[in-house]
Design a protein around this motif. Structure first.
Motif, PDB file in Angstrom:
ATOM      1  N   ASN A 192      38.837  42.859  42.137  1.00 52.51           N
ATOM      2  CA  ASN A 192      38.967  44.389  41.903  1.00 52.51           C
ATOM      3  C   ASN A 192      39.833  44.501  40.372  1.00 52.51           C
ATOM      4  O   ASN A 192      39.232  45.445  39.908  1.00 52.51           O
ATOM      5  N   THR A 193      40.640  43.489  39.985  1.00 51.15           N
ATOM      6  CA  THR A 193      41.157  43.830  38.774  1.00 51.15           C
ATOM      7  C   THR A 193      40.105  43.716  37.716  1.00 51.15           C
ATOM      8  O   THR A 193      39.983  44.109  36.811  1.00 51.15           O
ATOM      9  N   THR A 195      37.726  46.875  37.806  1.00 53.45           N
ATOM     10  CA  THR A 195      38.445  48.187  37.499  1.00 53.45           C
ATOM     11  C   THR A 195      39.156  48.261  36.081  1.00 53.45           C
ATOM     12  O   THR A 195      39.817  49.002  35.795  1.00 53.45           O
TER      13      THR A 195
END
Length: 102
Positions: A55-56, A59
């Motif tokens: 996710n890091t 995004t």
């Protein structure tokens, strides 16, 4: 338990089924010593760590489009077995033999 005869197979089976998933006996039944200490909680932590990293990475606002290489959580290495009988259930004698081997 009858004197001199040892525990019944039912008692041994019921005790083995109640072992925690982080025990060495459970790890040997799962495939080897490398699974020792890897219970459901540790697998979930590793998956959560990898999901947060993904996710890091997806995004993040990275300079010049260069996404960093984020580490994955180290997992037990599964040895490739060449024997097709590895799918069979392991007996208590097989697990004991693995426990006593160094």
């Amino acid at each position: 338990m009858i004197a001199g005869r040892g525990p019944s197979p039912f008692l041994v089976l019921s005790l083995a089924q109640r072992l925690p998933d982080t025990s060495l006996t459970f790890a040997l039944a799962q495939g080897g010593r490398e699974h020792f200490g890897w219970g459901v909680d540790r697998h979930m932590t590793a998956d959560l760590f990898d999901a947060i990293n993904a996710n890091t990475r997806a995004t993040g606002n990275w300079a010049k489009g260069k996404t960093p290489k984020l580490p994955i959580w180290p997992r037990p290495k599964v040895q490739a077995e060449t024997q097709p009988e590895s799918k069979k259930r392991r007996s208590v004698a097989d697990i004991y033999q693995q426990l006593t081997r160094r």
